[in-house]
Design a protein around this motif. Structure first.
Motif, PDB file in Angstrom:
ATOM      1  N   LYS A 217      30.007  37.332  40.581  1.00 39.04           N
ATOM      2  CA  LYS A 217      30.436  35.965  40.279  1.00 39.04           C
ATOM      3  C   LYS A 217      31.836  35.772  40.850  1.00 39.04           C
ATOM      4  O   LYS A 217      32.755  36.542  40.562  1.00 39.04           O
ATOM      5  CB  LYS A 217      30.449  35.701  38.774  1.00 39.04           C
ATOM      6  N   ILE A 218      31.986  34.749  41.684  1.00 43.48           N
ATOM      7  CA  ILE A 218      33.254  34.479  42.346  1.00 43.48           C
ATOM      8  C   ILE A 218      34.086  33.506  41.516  1.00 43.48           C
ATOM      9  O   ILE A 218      33.589  32.482  41.045  1.00 43.48           O
ATOM     10  CB  ILE A 218      33.030  33.876  43.748  1.00 43.48           C
ATOM     11  N   HIS A 219      35.356  33.856  41.328  1.00 44.42           N
ATOM     12  CA  HIS A 219      36.301  32.964  40.666  1.00 44.42           C
ATOM     13  C   HIS A 219      37.436  32.680  41.649  1.00 44.42           C
ATOM     14  O   HIS A 219      38.157  33.598  42.063  1.00 44.42           O
ATOM     15  CB  HIS A 219      36.884  33.613  39.407  1.00 44.42           C
ATOM     16  N   TYR A 220      37.588  31.430  42.044  1.00 48.86           N
ATOM     17  CA  TYR A 220      38.661  31.081  42.951  1.00 48.86           C
ATOM     18  C   TYR A 220      39.925  30.767  42.147  1.00 48.86           C
ATOM     19  O   TYR A 220      39.916  29.926  41.248  1.00 48.86           O
ATOM     20  CB  TYR A 220      38.278  29.890  43.829  1.00 48.86           C
ATOM     21  N   ILE A 221      40.993  31.465  42.493  1.00 47.46           N
ATOM     22  CA  ILE A 221      42.256  31.355  41.779  1.00 47.46           C
ATOM     23  C   ILE A 221      43.196  30.429  42.549  1.00 47.46           C
ATOM     24  O   ILE A 221      43.404  30.604  43.756  1.00 47.46           O
ATOM     25  CB  ILE A 221      42.927  32.742  41.624  1.00 47.46           C
ATOM     26  N   SER A 222      43.762  29.474  41.850  1.00 39.47           N
ATOM     27  CA  SER A 222      44.719  28.558  42.481  1.00 39.47           C
ATOM     28  C   SER A 222      46.122  29.154  42.390  1.00 39.47           C
ATOM     29  O   SER A 222      46.634  29.398  41.293  1.00 39.47           O
ATOM     30  CB  SER A 222      44.696  27.198  41.771  1.00 39.47           C
ATOM     31  N   LEU A 223      46.725  29.404  43.540  1.00 38.14           N
ATOM     32  CA  LEU A 223      48.092  29.904  43.569  1.00 38.14           C
ATOM     33  C   LEU A 223      49.070  28.753  43.324  1.00 38.14           C
ATOM     34  O   LEU A 223      48.794  27.599  43.663  1.00 38.14           O
ATOM     35  CB  LEU A 223      48.397  30.555  44.919  1.00 38.14           C
ATOM     36  N   SER A 224      50.202  29.066  42.754  1.00 36.47           N
ATOM     37  CA  SER A 224      51.231  28.045  42.545  1.00 36.47           C
ATOM     38  C   SER A 224      51.785  27.593  43.897  1.00 36.47           C
ATOM     39  O   SER A 224      51.601  28.262  44.923  1.00 36.47           O
ATOM     40  CB  SER A 224      52.365  28.626  41.690  1.00 36.47           C
ATOM     41  N   ASN A 291      54.924  36.015  40.410  1.00 41.44           N
ATOM     42  CA  ASN A 291      53.705  35.216  40.236  1.00 41.44           C
ATOM     43  C   ASN A 291      52.648  35.953  39.415  1.00 41.44           C
ATOM     44  O   ASN A 291      52.453  37.164  39.546  1.00 41.44           O
ATOM     45  CB  ASN A 291      53.126  34.801  41.584  1.00 41.44           C
ATOM     46  N   THR A 292      51.949  35.233  38.538  1.00 41.05           N
ATOM     47  CA  THR A 292      50.962  35.819  37.619  1.00 41.05           C
ATOM     48  C   THR A 292      49.671  34.996  37.574  1.00 41.05           C
ATOM     49  O   THR A 292      48.987  34.950  36.547  1.00 41.05           O
ATOM     50  CB  THR A 292      51.543  35.917  36.189  1.00 41.05           C
ATOM     51  N   GLU A 293      49.311  34.348  38.662  1.00 38.15           N
ATOM     52  CA  GLU A 293      48.156  33.445  38.644  1.00 38.15           C
ATOM     53  C   GLU A 293      46.867  34.155  38.224  1.00 38.15           C
ATOM     54  O   GLU A 293      46.091  33.639  37.401  1.00 38.15           O
ATOM     55  CB  GLU A 293      47.962  32.805  40.020  1.00 38.15           C
ATOM     56  N   LYS A 294      46.593  35.317  38.783  1.00 41.66           N
ATOM     57  CA  LYS A 294      45.363  36.034  38.438  1.00 41.66           C
ATOM     58  C   LYS A 294      45.396  36.516  36.987  1.00 41.66           C
ATOM     59  O   LYS A 294      44.385  36.462  36.270  1.00 41.66           O
ATOM     60  CB  LYS A 294      45.157  37.215  39.387  1.00 41.66           C
ATOM     61  N   ILE A 295      46.542  36.987  36.552  1.00 44.08           N
ATOM     62  CA  ILE A 295      46.691  37.442  35.162  1.00 44.08           C
ATOM     63  C   ILE A 295      46.469  36.285  34.197  1.00 44.08           C
ATOM     64  O   ILE A 295      45.756  36.427  33.185  1.00 44.08           O
ATOM     65  CB  ILE A 295      48.082  38.077  34.967  1.00 44.08           C
ATOM     66  N   ASP A 296      47.069  35.158  34.487  1.00 44.78           N
ATOM     67  CA  ASP A 296      46.910  33.981  33.617  1.00 44.78           C
ATOM     68  C   ASP A 296      45.446  33.548  33.553  1.00 44.78           C
ATOM     69  O   ASP A 296      44.948  33.156  32.483  1.00 44.78           O
ATOM     70  CB  ASP A 296      47.773  32.826  34.125  1.00 44.78           C
ATOM     71  N   TYR A 297      44.751  33.645  34.679  1.00 45.63           N
ATOM     72  CA  TYR A 297      43.343  33.245  34.721  1.00 45.63           C
ATOM     73  C   TYR A 297      42.500  34.175  33.839  1.00 45.63           C
ATOM     74  O   TYR A 297      41.626  33.714  33.091  1.00 45.63           O
ATOM     75  CB  TYR A 297      42.839  33.292  36.164  1.00 45.63           C
ATOM     76  N   ILE A 298      42.773  35.473  33.916  1.00 49.48           N
ATOM     77  CA  ILE A 298      42.013  36.431  33.095  1.00 49.48           C
ATOM     78  C   ILE A 298      42.247  36.158  31.608  1.00 49.48           C
ATOM     79  O   ILE A 298      41.307  36.140  30.801  1.00 49.48           O
ATOM     80  CB  ILE A 298      42.409  37.874  33.447  1.00 49.48           C
ATOM     81  N   PHE A 380      34.819  38.624  40.566  1.00 46.19           N
ATOM     82  CA  PHE A 380      35.771  38.813  41.657  1.00 46.19           C
ATOM     83  C   PHE A 380      36.769  37.660  41.673  1.00 46.19           C
ATOM     84  O   PHE A 380      36.370  36.498  41.708  1.00 46.19           O
ATOM     85  CB  PHE A 380      35.043  38.885  42.998  1.00 46.19           C
ATOM     86  N   LEU A 381      38.060  37.982  41.636  1.00 50.90           N
ATOM     87  CA  LEU A 381      39.114  36.970  41.673  1.00 50.90           C
ATOM     88  C   LEU A 381      39.585  36.792  43.117  1.00 50.90           C
ATOM     89  O   LEU A 381      40.205  37.692  43.691  1.00 50.90           O
ATOM     90  CB  LEU A 381      40.285  37.390  40.784  1.00 50.90           C
ATOM     91  N   LEU A 382      39.283  35.655  43.697  1.00 51.58           N
ATOM     92  CA  LEU A 382      39.588  35.405  45.103  1.00 51.58           C
ATOM     93  C   LEU A 382      40.478  34.172  45.262  1.00 51.58           C
ATOM     94  O   LEU A 382      40.467  33.267  44.425  1.00 51.58           O
ATOM     95  CB  LEU A 382      38.298  35.175  45.903  1.00 51.58           C
ATOM     96  N   VAL A 383      41.214  34.171  46.355  1.00 53.93           N
ATOM     97  CA  VAL A 383      42.002  33.000  46.751  1.00 53.93           C
ATOM     98  C   VAL A 383      41.304  32.357  47.941  1.00 53.93           C
ATOM     99  O   VAL A 383      41.049  33.020  48.950  1.00 53.93           O
ATOM    100  CB  VAL A 383      43.444  33.392  47.123  1.00 53.93           C
ATOM    101  N   LYS A 384      40.974  31.099  47.831  1.00 54.69           N
ATOM    102  CA  LYS A 384      40.266  30.393  48.898  1.00 54.69           C
ATOM    103  C   LYS A 384      41.064  30.455  50.200  1.00 54.69           C
ATOM    104  O   LYS A 384      42.251  30.122  50.227  1.00 54.69           O
ATOM    105  CB  LYS A 384      40.038  28.928  48.486  1.00 54.69           C
ATOM    106  N   ASP A 385      40.412  30.934  51.268  1.00 51.21           N
ATOM    107  CA  ASP A 385      41.004  31.084  52.598  1.00 51.21           C
ATOM    108  C   ASP A 385      42.042  32.195  52.671  1.00 51.21           C
ATOM    109  O   ASP A 385      42.677  32.386  53.719  1.00 51.21           O
ATOM    110  CB  ASP A 385      41.633  29.777  53.104  1.00 51.21           C
TER     111      ASP A 385
END
Length: 412
Positions: A217-224, A291-298, A380-385
């Motif tokens: 399962k793909i989760h796209y993470i939005s970076l700041s 930066n903690t974008e992936k951590i915050d998402y989890i 899977f935590l991914l960043v688009k592009d």
């Protein structure tokens, strides 16, 4: 508590024993979590041998073998260690050698690895049991050096990889690093299979009635905005400015690695220092970025509980994750890709993924178990592009190791 073999393990041990007896080689290539280690022990117990050397990966796989030997009543003499310790084994002659996770350290090509040469001192005139769920994840060329360890290798007449490639290989070149490079990975698969298939035992989890198979399962993470700007700036200028100093990304490998780490909030600075002999050596310094974008998402979507396992790739990511999570299981993705049972975990989260196809296949099966009654979803935590999406596309979907030539250099 003593272990009782499953029926399929007893059956496979009988078949494997006869393959070993006839060929001095047997390759247990069943899927992950199907009980290959115990099958290997059962074969060894049937064989007319007394001393058995078991080589495996360090860490959890090594611990797993020691636990298995402690729980299973054996009549033979076993010595288990990891591939990195082979040179320290004083004894050369063994009655049988078991090579666990054989794809890891002895399958490189076209040249022999240092580990291969060390292992060869233990396999001379000795029968071998190979174990791997992914014996040739990248290419069938990986089988040459594995079997070349045996004096009964199926590659009779091929004294080295290049001689073998003349028979089984498909020559071609690629333009890399501003020059034409001869490639060695393409082979005639059908010819290799025909020459080796009598040595393999294979089995799928589905055939053994496992109720659940891993699903990605793909989760796209939005970076700041700040993180995205930093990512693009590093990509453009090939340098990262940090509070601990400047990180120069003067090669493609350094650049894509730095960007990959940046997504998860980490960086590595390497400086030159003098060792005791006065020679310059690399000294790594791991830097935790803000930066903690992936951590915050989890935390928002999975929480911090003992039912969550998070796998990271880089040391600095592990350090950062352990600061933010007190209950979730934090695991290094390479060390725990093999030989660990996570069937009790509800949510396996891949925080960052390494560049190996084989480890991807092994890693995503850690929750598989014959008695598991819950779906297996690997997150899977991914960043688009971003680099993480490139890695997933290459390793997970296309089944190709992620290398410099696949780096797309996309701005976010």
């Amino acid at each position: 508590m003593a272990i009782a073999p499953w029926d399929h393990q007893l059956s496979f041990a009988e078949s494997g024993y006869h393959i070993l007896k006839d060929n001095m080689i047997v390759y247990l290539a069943m899927e992950e979590r199907t009980g290959k280690s115990l099958i290997a022990l059962l074969i060894a117990e049937k064989a007319n041998v007394e001393s058995i050397l078991i080589l495996t990966k360090k860490g959890k796989p090594l611990d797993g073998w020691k636990e298995l030997l402690a729980q299973f009543d054996t009549a033979k003499n076993y010595y288990v260690t990891n591939y990195h310790q082979v040179s320290k084994i004083q004894r050369d002659k063994w009655d049988l050698v078991i090579l666990d996770e054989a794809h890891n350290y002895i399958s490189s090509f076209p040249k022999k690895s240092k580990t291969w040469m060390q292992v060869r001192t233990k396999t001379h005139e000795t029968p071998i049991i190979y174990i791997s769920a992914t014996p040739h994840a990248q290419t069938y060329a990986q089988l040459y050096h594995q079997f070349a360890l045996s004096d009964w290798s199926p590659w009779a007449g091929c004294h080295d990889y290049k001689a073998w490639h003349k028979v089984y290989g498909i020559p071609y070149t690629r333009y890399l690093y501003q020059k034409e490079v001869e490639m060695w990975d393409r082979v005639h698969d059908e010819a290799v299979i025909a020459r080796t298939q009598h040595l393999f035992l294979t089995m799928t989890r589905k055939a053994l009635d496992f109720k659940h198979e891993p699903v990605d399962k793909i989760h796209y993470i939005s970076l700041s905005d700040e993180t995205r700007a930093l990512y693009n700036d590093v990509l453009k200028h090939k340098v990262m400015e940090t509070d601990q100093g400047e990180i120069l990304c003067d090669t493609i490998t350094k650049l894509r690695t730095t960007l990959h780490m940046l997504e998860g909030g980490g960086a590595k600075k390497v400086t030159k220092v003098l060792n005791k002999k006065g020679n310059p050596v690399d000294k790594p310094e791991f830097i935790q970025l803000p930066n903690t974008e992936k951590i915050d998402y989890i935390k928002e979507h999975f929480g911090d509980t003992e039912h969550v396992a998070i796998m990271y790739n880089y040391i600095v990511e592990g350090e950062k994750l352990r600061k933010h999570f007190k209950h979730a299981l934090i695991l290094q993705a390479t060390s725990y890709a093999e030989g660990v049972d996570l069937s009790y975990i509800d949510h396996l989260i891949i925080y960052s993924q390494d560049f190996s196809t084989a480890r991807h296949t092994q890693r995503r099966a850690r929750q598989a178990n014959k008695h598991r009654d819950k779906p297996i979803i690997v997150h899977f935590l991914l960043v688009k592009d971003g680099i993480s999406e490139e890695v997933y596309q290459s390793v997970s979907l296309n089944k190709v190791n992620y290398v410099d030539a696949l780096f797309m250099r996309n701005q976010l």
